[in-house]
Design an enzyme around this catalytic site. Structure first.
Site, short mmCIF file in Angstrom:
data_model
loop_
_atom_site.label_atom_id
_atom_site.label_comp_id
_atom_site.label_asym_id
_atom_site.label_seq_id
_atom_site.Cartn_x
_atom_site.Cartn_y
_atom_site.Cartn_z
N GLN B 126 0.85 -1.20 0.00
CA GLN B 126 0.00 0.00 0.00
C GLN B 126 0.88 1.24 0.00
O GLN B 126 1.68 1.43 0.92
CB GLN B 126 -0.89 0.00 1.24
CG GLN B 126 -1.83 1.19 1.31
CD GLN B 126 -2.65 1.20 2.58
OE1 GLN B 126 -2.26 0.58 3.57
NE2 GLN B 126 -3.77 1.89 2.58
N GLY B 127 0.74 2.09 -1.03
CA GLY B 127 1.54 3.32 -1.11
C GLY B 127 0.69 4.54 -0.85
O GLY B 127 0.38 5.30 -1.77
N GLU B 245 -12.40 -1.73 5.34
CA GLU B 245 -11.67 -2.34 6.45
C GLU B 245 -12.58 -2.62 7.63
O GLU B 245 -12.15 -3.17 8.62
CB GLU B 245 -10.56 -1.39 6.92
CG GLU B 245 -9.38 -1.30 5.99
CD GLU B 245 -8.29 -0.46 6.62
OE1 GLU B 245 -8.48 0.77 6.71
OE2 GLU B 245 -7.26 -1.03 7.03
N GLU B 387 -7.15 9.48 17.73
CA GLU B 387 -7.57 10.88 17.86
C GLU B 387 -8.34 11.32 16.60
O GLU B 387 -9.33 12.04 16.69
CB GLU B 387 -6.35 11.79 18.08
CG GLU B 387 -5.72 11.64 19.47
CD GLU B 387 -5.06 10.29 19.69
OE1 GLU B 387 -4.52 9.71 18.72
OE2 GLU B 387 -5.09 9.78 20.83
#
Lengths: 374, 400
Positions: B126-127, B245, B387
């Site tokens: 994953q870039g 996800e 956060e």
């Protein structure tokens, strides 16, 4: 696995929610209800009877709805949202929970469901703290009746209840699990002294002194029954807490949007946003645990049931404490006033934490069991 | 409302349980359970076994090897594969680039990439993240300028997980530096790692492991046909990818397995007159983790159940809740394990790249305890830090 409600359950939820918003939507009304003779609104109690709420757990043959833990969850959540002051927990969850299982009191069940008779459970004793089996009050047989001697405390709505359900020892020592009987007592009986008082959360309770008071035996060796009903009360309290938490969270978020300081709504400050986000997380986790409680209270293994309900009470207690305190802090000074709603929700959530065992008590029970049941 | 599984769901679960234990080599599952480093071979072997049984890409469209499962079945699969300590199919392939290509790619790209992606013949990296673009991903600077039939890529990606094994990398690149909003000038590009101009450098993390990398791009020529979807729409595809996800992000099955292991090891590890298990303070903290995990499990089930009715593009606070609480409890589990190890969490024997050739100083399991604890600080940082998740909850759901 599904989280859907049946049509009947949805109708029940709708009608209870409507009841709560009609009668408790204006917070000033709650003050008026509390000022009535019994510390709650007689008219509200009649309305709950008419809606069928007071006979909810009774079987259809007994004139009830056959409502189980899911129905109780729906009603108690609404009660939490409105901070309802009527003695639903005392009369229906505890009172009917004991009475309908002890058996032999069909007429009384019908009177309770109709709203004509209220119940209270006089079980707590000063030395017992959170241990349900710690009972010093004694019962001795005298002909057909039993004679009770002892002192009971913090009996919810015990001051106004028409009948008391009283636990007392027929045999054994103070901390023995065996030998605890359950009795039905008319508080007008000679030898019964009640001292009623307000509780910190705006409800009522009583100290009850028994000196040779004559009572009817409902069930001998009743501790397993008492533990089951206490677990049902814990499930109910978890649901009530979820309703109160959700309302208090929404109240707080609305306040963050409207209160202006430094030329903008304070809800624009990230320090406050993150705490509000944590309130949402806490509410959802508590809701999940209240569902867990409702599921596990139906379990057939009493040990697994007790551990699961302790887990629920511990986590909901911790989350309610955190959310309640955050709600006061995020509001600031306004929440310190008796006039504003937030403090009343905070107080109820705090007292829910004490009822039927606090966080430490319940986490100890989970630890003693070696963890959650599978 | 019934939180229990139906008879069919139990049968489905039991079939999966038996399958995982029968077909996936025990040694691989032991490594997962102990939090040890998996080799490239371990991951490839596992995914190919799953693929051979039609289970490597259940979340894909059926025509590309997916399963027509209910949300509950998907959930059971995700939980059971974790609980059996089976390495999950490579997320970059299965949850990230595969669904993007299947949804937004053209016919030729689907034909070319999806079958080898499912079987892990292509290992994807994953870039996305860059040194200056972490939580603020849209500020990424890696550029791709169009020259004839090619894009020429320059820049740097970082935190590239398992990039040392990768055959291909899917990248977010800036194709319009003058776009009005920074999200609007980004495209989604597939790049062969063997292309000249790509350099991979390891980043060694505080646990001593080599899991992540920096990837440098210096005048890297990429055929224009490797652009996925439309030019400058890459941000939309990235959002789609990240929303996929959701199931499994809390890793409840894995944490359950880890807490059970903590319990077992605490009962075996001597302390004073008895074992670590006899310490009520330890057990109390373990009990809290178990209870919080139970609540999260039900929260996750509620999310799964709601998927039947929720509009797919409607934001949902639950993925942020699952991320925050799931990562916290995962971290608690690794800390409890380290505490069971006690003083024998300390030794750090010299090891070669692949591990256990030298004898352990203390119990063998204790070697991995502290590194796992150190490593798991990552889970509250990656995938949108906790956060950032609170920002999302506050803005998108509380309207602050």
């Amino acid at each position: 696995m599904d989280f859907d409600l049946t049509d009947e359950q949805r109708l029940l939820a709708d009608s209870v929610n409507r009841f709560v918003s009609d009668r408790y939507g204006d917070f000033e009304k709650r003050k008026a209800y509390r000022a009535e003779a019994k510390g709650y609104a007689a008219a509200n109690w009649s309305a709950m009877a008419e809606m069928g709420l007071l006979g909810l757990p009774l079987s259809e043959e007994q004139g009830g709805f056959g409502g189980g833990p899911v129905e109780a969850l729906l009603v108690m959540e609404a009660i939490g949202r409105g901070l309802v002051v009527e003695p639903y927990l005392a009369t229906v969850v505890l009172g009917l929970g004991l009475l309908r299982r002890a058996g032999g009191q069909e007429d009384l069940l019908a009177e309770v469901a109709a709203g004509g008779t209220t119940l209270a459970f006089a079980h707590q004793e000063r030395q017992a703290r959170h241990d349900l089996h710690d009972i010093a009050t004694t019962a001795r047989q005298d002909g057909d009746a039993w004679v009770l001697d002892g002192a009971k405390g913090v009996a919810l709505h015990g001051d106004s209840a028409d009948r008391l359900l009283v636990s007392a020892r027929t045999a054994g020592g103070r901390r023995d699990r065996a030998g605890i009987g359950l009795f039905l007592l008319d508080p007008a009986t000679p030898g019964v002294t009640r001292r009623g008082y307000a509780t910190q959360d705006g409800l009522r309770a009583a100290e009850v002194v028994l000196e040779g008071a004559r009572a009817t035996l409902l069930a001998a060796d009743a501790l397993p029954l008492i533990e089951l009903v206490a677990d049902e009360a814990i499930a109910a309290l978890c649901a009530e807490a979820v309703g109160a938490m959700e309302t208090l969270r929404d109240l707080t978020v609305d306040y963050l949007k409207t209160r202006q300081q430094f030329g903008r709504p304070i809800g624009e400050f990230q320090a406050l946003q993150h705490r509000a986000a944590d309130m949402l997380v806490a509410t959802e986790q508590a809701r999940s645990m209240a569902m867990y409680a409702a599921m596990m209270v139906q379990g057939s293994d009493p040990a697994a049931r007790a551990t699961a309900l302790s887990a629920a009470k511990a986590l909901v207690g911790r989350l309610a404490d955190q959310l309640g305190k955050d709600a006061i802090q995020l509001h600031g000074g306004i929440a310190m006033t008796e006039e504003y709603k937030a403090g009343h929700y905070f107080k109820r959530l705090t007292m829910l934490g004490v009822l039927f065992g606090d966080v430490d008590h319940h986490i100890r029970r989970v630890v003693a069991a070696g963890g959650l049941p599978d | 409302m019934d939180l229990r599984y139906t008879a069919d769901e139990i049968a489905f679960r039991d079939e999966l349980r038996a399958f995982f234990r029968r077909e996936i080599p025990a040694e691989i599952r032991r490594k997962v359970s102990e939090g040890r480093k998996l080799s490239r071979e371990d991951i490839v072997t596992t995914q190919r076994v799953l693929h051979a049984h039609g289970l490597s890409v259940p979340n894909w469209p059926v025509e590309w090897g997916g399963k027509d499962w209910t949300p509950v079945q998907r959930y059971i699969f995700s939980e059971e594969i974790q609980a059996a300590a089976v390495p999950q199919p490579l997320s970059f392939n299965v949850n990230m680039v595969g669904p993007v290509i299947a949804t937004f790619g053209n016919a030729a790209q689907k034909q070319r990439f999806l079958p080898p992606t499912a079987n892990l013949d292509i290992w994807w990296a994953q870039g996305f993240s860059e040194p200056g673009a972490g939580s603020d991903l849209a500020s990424l600077k890696t550029t791709a300028r169009r020259e004839g039939d090619e894009f020429v890529v320059n820049g740097q990606k970082t935190w590239t997980t398992l990039g040392q094994y990768a055959d291909w990398i899917f990248c977010l690149v800036r194709t319009d530096p003058n776009a009005r909003k920074k999200q609007e000038g980004i495209s989604f590009l597939l790049i062969d790692m063997k292309t000249p101009g790509i350099t991979v450098r390891p980043i060694i993390t505080i646990d001593g492991g080599h899991e992540v990398n920096e990837v440098f791009f210096d005048e890297v020529k990429v055929p224009a046909e490797n652009l996925v979807g439309e030019l400058n729409k890459g941000w939309d595809y990235a959002k789609f990818l990240l929303s996929n996800e959701r199931i499994g992000i809390a890793r409840i099955g894995l944490t359950k397995e880890r807490l059970a292991r903590v319990k077992r090891l605490a009962q075996e590890t001597p302390a004073g007159e008895g074992t670590v298990w006899d310490d009520p303070d330890f057990r109390r903290r373990l009990a809290w983790s178990e209870i919080e995990l139970k609540a999260l499990e039900i929260t996750q089930m509620r999310v799964v159940a709601a998927q039947r009715t929720r509009a797919a593009d409607k934001p949902d606070p639950s993925s942020s809740i699952l991320k925050i609480k799931g990562s916290e409890i995962q971290q608690q589990a690794t800390q409890l394990l380290m505490e069971v190890a006690g003083p024998y969490a300390m030794p750090r024997p010299d090891r070669d790249e692949d591990g256990a050739n030298l004898p352990s100083v203390g119990p063998e399991w204790a070697d991995a305890a502290a590194p796992l604890f150190f490593n798991y600080r990552k889970v509250s940082i990656y995938g949108g830090s906790n956060e950032i998740q609170r920002n999302i909850i506050a803005k998108a759901f509380l309207g602050l």
